[in-house]
Design a protein around this motif. Structure first.
Motif, PDB file in Angstrom:
ATOM      1  N   SER A 102     -13.855 -93.946 -11.253  1.00  0.00           N
ATOM      2  CA  SER A 102     -12.764 -93.385 -12.056  1.00  0.00           C
ATOM      3  C   SER A 102     -12.726 -93.945 -13.475  1.00  0.00           C
ATOM      4  O   SER A 102     -12.165 -93.318 -14.371  1.00  0.00           O
ATOM      5  N   ASP A 103     -13.318 -95.139 -13.712  1.00  0.00           N
ATOM      6  CA  ASP A 103     -13.294 -95.679 -15.066  1.00  0.00           C
ATOM      7  C   ASP A 103     -14.349 -95.041 -15.969  1.00  0.00           C
ATOM      8  O   ASP A 103     -14.421 -95.338 -17.167  1.00  0.00           O
ATOM      9  N   ALA A 104     -15.178 -94.147 -15.419  1.00  0.00           N
ATOM     10  CA  ALA A 104     -16.175 -93.364 -16.160  1.00  0.00           C
ATOM     11  C   ALA A 104     -17.270 -94.213 -16.805  1.00  0.00           C
ATOM     12  O   ALA A 104     -18.044 -93.707 -17.606  1.00  0.00           O
ATOM     13  N   SER A 105     -17.343 -95.492 -16.460  1.00  0.00           N
ATOM     14  CA  SER A 105     -18.433 -96.315 -16.980  1.00  0.00           C
ATOM     15  C   SER A 105     -19.102 -97.133 -15.878  1.00  0.00           C
ATOM     16  O   SER A 105     -20.008 -97.908 -16.144  1.00  0.00           O
ATOM     17  N   THR A 106     -18.644 -96.928 -14.637  1.00  0.00           N
ATOM     18  CA  THR A 106     -19.225 -97.651 -13.511  1.00  0.00           C
ATOM     19  C   THR A 106     -19.781 -96.659 -12.495  1.00  0.00           C
ATOM     20  O   THR A 106     -19.109 -95.710 -12.111  1.00  0.00           O
ATOM     21  N   LEU A 107     -21.013 -96.898 -12.083  1.00  0.00           N
ATOM     22  CA  LEU A 107     -21.637 -96.102 -11.030  1.00  0.00           C
ATOM     23  C   LEU A 107     -21.724 -96.940  -9.768  1.00  0.00           C
ATOM     24  O   LEU A 107     -22.150 -98.097  -9.815  1.00  0.00           O
ATOM     25  N   ARG A 108     -21.321 -96.350  -8.656  1.00  0.00           N
ATOM     26  CA  ARG A 108     -21.463 -97.032  -7.373  1.00  0.00           C
ATOM     27  C   ARG A 108     -22.714 -96.519  -6.684  1.00  0.00           C
ATOM     28  O   ARG A 108     -22.921 -95.317  -6.539  1.00  0.00           O
ATOM     29  N   SER A 109     -23.546 -97.444  -6.278  1.00  0.00           N
ATOM     30  CA  SER A 109     -24.795 -97.076  -5.617  1.00  0.00           C
ATOM     31  C   SER A 109     -24.531 -96.781  -4.145  1.00  0.00           C
ATOM     32  O   SER A 109     -24.012 -97.626  -3.420  1.00  0.00           O
ATOM     33  N   LEU A 110     -24.892 -95.574  -3.723  1.00  0.00           N
ATOM     34  CA  LEU A 110     -24.784 -95.204  -2.320  1.00  0.00           C
ATOM     35  C   LEU A 110     -26.113 -95.368  -1.601  1.00  0.00           C
ATOM     36  O   LEU A 110     -26.159 -95.531  -0.387  1.00  0.00           O
ATOM     37  N   SER A 111     -27.188 -95.309  -2.369  1.00  0.00           N
ATOM     38  CA  SER A 111     -28.519 -95.368  -1.778  1.00  0.00           C
ATOM     39  C   SER A 111     -29.484 -95.886  -2.824  1.00  0.00           C
ATOM     40  O   SER A 111     -29.355 -95.591  -4.012  1.00  0.00           O
ATOM     41  N   SER A 112     -30.464 -96.682  -2.396  1.00  0.00           N
ATOM     42  CA  SER A 112     -31.435 -97.225  -3.347  1.00  0.00           C
ATOM     43  C   SER A 112     -32.738 -97.503  -2.600  1.00  0.00           C
ATOM     44  O   SER A 112     -32.725 -98.182  -1.573  1.00  0.00           O
ATOM     45  N   LEU A 113     -33.824 -96.975  -3.115  1.00  0.00           N
ATOM     46  CA  LEU A 113     -35.098 -97.050  -2.392  1.00  0.00           C
ATOM     47  C   LEU A 113     -36.246 -96.975  -3.376  1.00  0.00           C
ATOM     48  O   LEU A 113     -36.105 -96.410  -4.462  1.00  0.00           O
ATOM     49  N   PHE A 114     -37.394 -97.561  -3.008  1.00  0.00           N
ATOM     50  CA  PHE A 114     -38.584 -97.373  -3.821  1.00  0.00           C
ATOM     51  C   PHE A 114     -39.829 -97.356  -2.952  1.00  0.00           C
ATOM     52  O   PHE A 114     -39.831 -97.825  -1.821  1.00  0.00           O
ATOM     53  N   ASP A 115     -40.884 -96.794  -3.495  1.00  0.00           N
ATOM     54  CA  ASP A 115     -42.174 -96.678  -2.806  1.00  0.00           C
ATOM     55  C   ASP A 115     -43.263 -97.036  -3.807  1.00  0.00           C
ATOM     56  O   ASP A 115     -43.495 -96.315  -4.775  1.00  0.00           O
ATOM     57  N   TYR A 135     -18.582 -96.614 -23.289  1.00  0.00           N
ATOM     58  CA  TYR A 135     -19.139 -97.923 -22.972  1.00  0.00           C
ATOM     59  C   TYR A 135     -20.431 -97.722 -22.181  1.00  0.00           C
ATOM     60  O   TYR A 135     -20.578 -96.732 -21.463  1.00  0.00           O
ATOM     61  N   PRO A 136     -21.364 -98.662 -22.301  1.00  0.00           N
ATOM     62  CA  PRO A 136     -22.595 -98.540 -21.511  1.00  0.00           C
ATOM     63  C   PRO A 136     -22.292 -98.487 -20.014  1.00  0.00           C
ATOM     64  O   PRO A 136     -21.377 -99.152 -19.530  1.00  0.00           O
ATOM     65  N   ILE A 137     -23.047 -97.687 -19.310  1.00  0.00           N
ATOM     66  CA  ILE A 137     -22.881 -97.557 -17.868  1.00  0.00           C
ATOM     67  C   ILE A 137     -23.325 -98.844 -17.170  1.00  0.00           C
ATOM     68  O   ILE A 137     -24.339 -99.442 -17.515  1.00  0.00           O
ATOM     69  N   THR A 138     -22.557 -99.271 -16.186  1.00  0.00           N
ATOM     70  CA  THR A 138     -22.967-100.377 -15.328  1.00  0.00           C
ATOM     71  C   THR A 138     -23.051 -99.875 -13.885  1.00  0.00           C
ATOM     72  O   THR A 138     -22.289 -98.982 -13.488  1.00  0.00           O
ATOM     73  N   ILE A 139     -23.977-100.437 -13.137  1.00  0.00           N
ATOM     74  CA  ILE A 139     -24.203-100.000 -11.760  1.00  0.00           C
ATOM     75  C   ILE A 139     -23.803-101.097 -10.799  1.00  0.00           C
ATOM     76  O   ILE A 139     -24.227-102.251 -10.941  1.00  0.00           O
ATOM     77  N   GLU A 140     -22.954-100.754  -9.842  1.00  0.00           N
ATOM     78  CA  GLU A 140     -22.610-101.656  -8.758  1.00  0.00           C
ATOM     79  C   GLU A 140     -23.512-101.316  -7.576  1.00  0.00           C
ATOM     80  O   GLU A 140     -23.351-100.273  -6.950  1.00  0.00           O
ATOM     81  N   ASP A 141     -24.481-102.188  -7.312  1.00  0.00           N
ATOM     82  CA  ASP A 141     -25.507-101.883  -6.314  1.00  0.00           C
ATOM     83  C   ASP A 141     -25.485-102.928  -5.211  1.00  0.00           C
ATOM     84  O   ASP A 141     -25.973-104.039  -5.378  1.00  0.00           O
TER      85      ASP A 141
END
Length: 515
Positions: free
Chosen positions: A210-223, A392-398
């Motif tokens: 809701s603060d429009a500058s924070t992303l919540r990570s629901l999934s994270s993966l790499f190969d 504001y720059p986006i921050t990710i909560e992972d």
């Protein structure tokens, strides 16, 4: 210019055309640079190809011993095999290990080499405006970067003379989303980010808070098995087989360094031919002009399909896994609002076709310069930090990524079991250690977390019980940390024995670790 002094200027004074706010993306495969255009209030790429339409250049540098000069980018690849040159690549992957490389019989640190590359990149700003003054820089860094790698990257900027201009290092994901949300925000929007780079393909599902500058990570993966670097190796093998088939005598004797270097340059020049639409309709012809005698080779549609098909299958499987490996809810294709496709892998037609087969066209963000989006996002983040751009720059909560090291202590030494910035669901290596004291039944064993600042916190203080009795220095144990979720892990300790005197026993103990 010191970025702090620039930030303190009046808003009208900041928009002087001689001030440049810069975003950098220095990747293992290629690098890009962008600046924030005050007039359009948009990031703008700096063309590093000299007008040939490729805004990024390879992250490759070469030392030419004969002339004692350095060349960078594409020239460093195409010049291979011409003499006693030293060609360097994968500079970013080498950060964090205090590595030195022998150049002209003297050791040179990777930090010093990268600082030279940074200077070369930044010199392109002067091509736009000879009076340019750098007001601030944000550099993108990979999400997996260790603390040591970050420290060495900062030192590279210091050595390049940009210590006062460097505002900070921002993760590649946050740069991409700073670009995506630069003019709009939609709370609750679910985005799927696919970053197809040289090292591997990375993906994740994120929702905007809701603060429009924070992303919540629901999934994270790499190969790490289907990066463009792996595809280039397959192309190199294919082209090498063509060469050997037409030069059987050389093939039996073994290809010398000059031919191998020429093949690398040839792959760089012609690899795209296997991934464009044209070859789907008709064969393509390759001209091996560096061979003696020169020859022509036809690459069929089947050759191209056979090379791509294993990567296509793994890529499609990866997308499904990204959606499935989430923390809080079941996510399907229908739930995704936007798909962001970035990285050099999306310059290949088959990747675009693969992603388009899974998602409606209206949800896809397929950029013209997919490699350069990170640099543009870094420029947006820099402009926001300097209060030139809105937001504001986006921050990710992972919660998938560990913010601390997790390990155990032996004496004064901290032994990491899972490192900061790694992902909890990754396999973590087994660590061996020897107890340097006599063992009688029970030994204290503490598992701790350690922040990047060095602060420690006890997570578990459970003694190892019922160990076989042994003299000092003859109890050798292994310990491995296996995560059950992002909040709980299990440490498994086993007896490894000590030579013939003290053979391995069946001792095993598991300790629950709450995070």
């Amino acid at each position: 210019m010191n970025w702090k002094k620039y930030k303190a200027l009046q808003k009208k004074d900041k928009r002087d055309e001689t001030y440049f706010i810069v975003g950098l993306d220095i990747g293992n495969d290629s690098s890009g640079i962008a600046f924030y255009n005050f007039i359009d209030n948009e990031p703008e790429l700096i063309d590093l190809s000299g007008g040939y339409g490729r805004p990024t250049i390879p992250t490759v540098m070469q030392y030419i011993a004969e002339s004692k000069e350095w060349v960078y980018g594409e020239y460093a690849i195409l010049n291979r095999g011409m003499g006693r040159e030293v060609t360097l690549s994968n500079l970013v992957d080498r950060l964090g290990s205090s590595e030195y490389i022998d150049i002209d019989n003297r050791p040179v640190s990777v930090v010093s080499l990268l600082s030279m590359y940074i200077k070369e990149l930044m010199s392109n700003v002067k091509h736009i405006n000879p009076k340019a003054e750098i007001a601030g820089i944000v550099a993108s860094v990979p999400s997996y970067f260790s603390t040591n790698a970050r420290d060495e990257f900062v030192r590279a900027f210091k050595n390049a003379g940009y210590e006062k201009e460097l505002i900070g290092l921002v993760s590649d994901r946050e740069c991409i989303y700073s670009y995506h949300y630069r003019k709009r925000s939609q709370t609750g929007e679910k985005t799927l980010l696919i970053d197809y780079g040289s090292r591997g393909v990375r993906g994740g599902v994120y929702t905007l808070e809701s603060d429009a500058s924070t992303l919540r990570s629901l999934s994270s993966l790499f190969d790490d098995e289907i990066g463009t670097r792996m595809i280039e190796e397959q192309v190199k093998d294919l082209f090498t087989n063509y060469y050997k088939a037409n030069n059987p005598i050389q093939a039996r004797q073994g290809l010398d360094r000059n031919i191998l270097d020429q093949l690398i340059a040839f792959v760089y020049q012609h690899k795209d031919i296997l991934f464009q639409k044209a070859i789907r309709n008709k064969p393509a012809k390759l001209y091996f002009n560096f061979a003696f005698p020169p020859f022509q080779q036809t690459v069929t549609v089947e050759d191209s399909d056979n090379l791509v098909e294993p990567f296509r299958k793994q890529f499609n499987k990866f997308i499904r896994q990204v959606l499935e490996k989430n923390l809080t809810e079941n996510i399907t294709v229908i739930d995704i609002d936007v798909v962001l496709c970035v990285g050099g892998g999306f310059e290949m037609v088959w990747t675009k076709e693969a992603i388009a087969s899974l998602f409606p066209q209206g949800k896809l963000q397929l950029y013209k310069n997919s490699k350069a989006i990170t640099a543009m996002g870094a420029a947006v983040a820099a402009a926001q930090l300097l209060e030139v751009a809105e937001g504001y720059p986006i921050t990710i909560e992972d919660r998938h990524q560990l913010p601390v090291d997790i390990g155990f202590r032996i004496g004064d030494n901290f032994i990491p079991l899972a490192e900061c910035n790694s992902f909890w669901w990754q396999p973590h290596p087994i660590k061996l250690f020897i107890i340097n004291s006599p063992v009688k039944n029970e030994v204290p064993f503490t598992i701790l977390s350690r922040s990047p600042e060095g602060e420690t916190k006890t997570l578990s203080d459970a003694p190892l019980k019922n160990l076989p009795e042994r003299p000092k220095g003859t109890t050798r144990l292994s310990v491995q940390l296996k995560f059950l979720s992002d909040r709980e892990a299990m440490a498994k300790i086993e007896d490894c024995g000590f030579g013939e005197l003290f053979p391995k026993t069946g001792y095993e103990q598991e300790i629950t670790v709450k995070l």
